[in-house]
Structures are given as structure tokens and as C-alpha cells.
Scaffold this motif. Structure first.
Motif, PDB file in Angstrom:
ATOM      1  N   SER A  69      47.916  37.301  34.866  1.00 38.33           N
ATOM      2  CA  SER A  69      47.442  38.213  35.907  1.00 38.33           C
ATOM      3  C   SER A  69      46.330  39.094  35.344  1.00 38.33           C
ATOM      4  CB  SER A  69      48.595  39.095  36.399  1.00 38.33           C
ATOM      5  OG  SER A  69      48.999  39.990  35.361  1.00 38.33           O
ATOM      6  N   ILE A  70      45.574  39.729  36.233  1.00 39.86           N
ATOM      7  CA  ILE A  70      44.501  40.621  35.800  1.00 39.86           C
ATOM      8  C   ILE A  70      45.085  41.777  34.988  1.00 39.86           C
ATOM      9  CG2 ILE A  70      42.602  42.098  36.548  1.00 39.86           C
ATOM     10  CD1 ILE A  70      42.224  39.072  37.045  1.00 39.86           C
ATOM     11  N   SER A  71      46.262  42.220  35.356  1.00 40.49           N
ATOM     12  CA  SER A  71      46.919  43.311  34.637  1.00 40.49           C
ATOM     13  C   SER A  71      47.232  42.919  33.193  1.00 40.49           C
ATOM     14  CB  SER A  71      48.212  43.703  35.365  1.00 40.49           C
ATOM     15  OG  SER A  71      48.904  44.701  34.660  1.00 40.49           O
ATOM     16  N   VAL A  72      47.715  41.696  33.013  1.00 35.98           N
ATOM     17  CA  VAL A  72      48.048  41.219  31.666  1.00 35.98           C
ATOM     18  C   VAL A  72      46.787  41.058  30.828  1.00 35.98           C
ATOM     19  CG1 VAL A  72      48.979  39.266  30.351  1.00 35.98           C
ATOM     20  CG2 VAL A  72      50.202  40.117  32.358  1.00 35.98           C
ATOM     21  N   VAL A  73      45.724  40.551  31.450  1.00 42.68           N
ATOM     22  CA  VAL A  73      44.446  40.423  30.744  1.00 42.68           C
ATOM     23  C   VAL A  73      43.949  41.793  30.300  1.00 42.68           C
ATOM     24  CG1 VAL A  73      41.997  39.818  30.993  1.00 42.68           C
ATOM     25  CG2 VAL A  73      43.765  38.286  31.883  1.00 42.68           C
ATOM     26  N   ALA A  74      44.034  42.761  31.206  1.00 43.90           N
ATOM     27  CA  ALA A  74      43.598  44.127  30.890  1.00 43.90           C
ATOM     28  C   ALA A  74      44.371  44.682  29.700  1.00 43.90           C
ATOM     29  CB  ALA A  74      43.785  45.031  32.101  1.00 43.90           C
ATOM     30  N   GLU A  75      45.682  44.512  29.718  1.00 47.65           N
ATOM     31  CA  GLU A  75      46.522  45.035  28.642  1.00 47.65           C
ATOM     32  C   GLU A  75      46.194  44.389  27.306  1.00 47.65           C
ATOM     33  OE1 GLU A  75      51.281  45.221  27.429  1.00 47.65           O
ATOM     34  OE2 GLU A  75      50.669  44.599  29.439  1.00 47.65           O
ATOM     35  N   ASN A  76      45.953  43.068  27.310  1.00 50.24           N
ATOM     36  CA  ASN A  76      45.671  42.347  26.078  1.00 50.24           C
ATOM     37  C   ASN A  76      44.228  42.490  25.611  1.00 50.24           C
ATOM     38  OD1 ASN A  76      48.046  40.400  25.067  1.00 50.24           O
ATOM     39  ND2 ASN A  76      48.175  40.623  27.284  1.00 50.24           N
ATOM     40  N   SER A  77      43.427  43.189  26.406  1.00 48.28           N
ATOM     41  CA  SER A  77      42.046  43.475  26.009  1.00 48.28           C
ATOM     42  C   SER A  77      41.885  44.919  25.560  1.00 48.28           C
ATOM     43  CB  SER A  77      41.090  43.198  27.176  1.00 48.28           C
ATOM     44  OG  SER A  77      41.234  41.894  27.654  1.00 48.28           O
ATOM     45  N   GLY A  78      42.975  45.692  25.618  1.00 48.67           N
ATOM     46  CA  GLY A  78      42.917  47.064  25.139  1.00 48.67           C
ATOM     47  C   GLY A  78      42.659  48.113  26.210  1.00 48.67           C
TER      48      GLY A  78
END
Length: 237
Positions: free
Chosen positions: A196-205
């Protein structure tokens, strides 16, 4: 670093630019589909690294590389080709080509070459202080890091690091960190289609999905979702 990408296939250009941007988000990339376009770019831009496709309509990449070397003896040239022809290798050596990639470009091979240039260009371009700061950022960008924490890691005053960072890198610490995270996010969006976009955001800092999406749209001109859909439509197998 000003980088020229010369290839008559638009998708190959896009893929190469994407791979390079992931590793070097602050380099400037100039794309051309023939030698005439590339020549126009080189007349106005001081190109320091060039990726040249050999087989082009009209003037070949080798011919252009020879001309480029005459006007810019310090340019670093990497030839890219689908043909494994020994005569090409001989010509490449003659014009001082420093590396040779075969198509389709394999990411691991490209990254090995980039690793050499990364170490080389960092050592020539940045002081030891900024090199260490950049290494710390690249290692910890997924965490909630600040200028003060990086300054502490490299044992200097935050105000001094802020000034030196801007002087040498050309952008502020926060701008560099955002750009680096955005490039990481672009990679994660494409490599993990189920995330999800949320997971991508979290794993990008990034601290929140909304903040990430707002910055992404501002920098890339489209939402993370639209970016993923657009790139997947033209994905190179």
C-alpha cells in the motif's frame, strides 16, 4: 554531476535513468535519442559521464563518443550495446571508454559500475566530513533522523555541518534527505506492487502517508499511485 544518456529507444532511456536516479538522486540527467540531440546538449552542458548506445540511426554512439572525447577530454564514457562484437570493443578502447554494458542492462551489473564511480566521485567531490554524512544518511534514511543526529554521528556542530553540507552538495540537508527518500519510494512502488502507499511511505522514511503523497506529487508531478500505474504500463520485462 551532469550525465548524458544516449539511446534511440525511449523505454531503454527511461529504464536507465530510473536505475541511475535511484542511486544518485541529485545528479542531472540529459537524454538524447540520436547523436544530433546529444551534440546539442553537450554544446550547452558540461557533461561529466556519458552512457552511449552504439547502434544508433545515423552517427553511431562510437562515432559520437570519439567526437565528444575531442571536445571534452575528461568526460567518462560507458558504452551500451546489444551487440557483442570484438571490433566495437577495440574502438571503445581506442576512444578511452572506461566501461562496457550489454543490453538489456542488468541492474546488478550497472550497480557494480556505479559503486566504483560512487566511491570515486565522492572522494573527489566531497570532503571526508560530507562523505561520512552522506553515508550516514544513506544508511539511516528509513529512520526518523535529523541534522543534529547526523552531526553527532560525524562529531561536528550541527550549524557547521549545515553550512558545509549546503556549500558542497548544493542543497540543504533536509532537501537532500527528501530527494533521497523520494527516489527510494519510487523504487519501492515499482518493486513491491502489493504494498500500500502507506507501507511504501513508512519504508521510505516518511512520517505519514499524507505528507509523503503531498511531497511526491510536488516533486514528481503526480501521485504515488498514478506513478506506479504509469510506470507499470511501460515496464520493460
Amino acid at each position: 554531476m551532469n550525465v548524458l544518456l544516449l539511446d534511440d529507444e525511449p523505454l531503454e532511456l527511461e529504464q536507465l535513468e530510473y536505475l541511475l536516479q535511484t542511486e544518485f538522486p541529485l545528479w542531472k540527467y540529459y537524454k538524447a535519442q540520436n547523436a544530433c540531440q546529444a551534440q546539442s546538449i553537450c554544446q550547452n552542458i558540461d557533461i561529466q559521464l556519458a552512457f552511449l548506445d552504439i547502434n544508433l540511426p545515423g552517427k553511431s554512439g562510437l562515432e559520437f563518443g570519439e567526437e565528444l572525447r575531442k571536445i571534452n577530454k575528461d568526460v567518462e564514457i560507458i558504452m551500451v550495446t546489444a551487440c557483442q562484437d570484438f571490433s566495437y570493443a577495440l574502438q571503445s578502447i581506442r576512444i578511452g571508454v572506461i566501461d562496457y554494458l550489454t543490453k538489456p542492462v542488468i541492474e546488478n551489473e550497472l550497480l557494480k559500475i556505479l559503486a566504483k564511480y560512487k566511491d570515486s566521485h565522492l572522494s573527489h567531490r566531497y570532503s571526508a566530513l560530507i562523505q561520512n554524512s552522506l553515508f550516514a544518511i544513506h544508511d539511516r534514511f528509513t529512520e526518523k533522523i535529523s541534522l543534529s543526529e547526523i552531526a553527532s554521528a560525524v562529531h561536528v556542530n550541527p550549524t557547521y555541518l549545515s553550512r558545509k553540507f549546503h556549500e558542497e552538495v548544493g542543497v540543504s540537508f533536509s532537501e537532500y534527505l527528501i530527494q533521497f527518500r523520494i527516489q527510494a519510494a519510487k523504487r519501492l512502488l515499482l518493486e513491491n506492487p502489493s504494498w500500500s502507499i502507506s507501507v511504501v511511505a513508512e519504508n521510505s522514511g516518511f512520517s505519514s502517508q499524507n505528507y509523503f503523497s503531498t511531497l511526491f506529487r510536488k516533486i514528481e508531478g503526480m501521485s504515488p499511485k498514478d506513478f506506479r500505474e504509469e510506470k507499470n504500463k511501460h515496464k520493460i520485462p
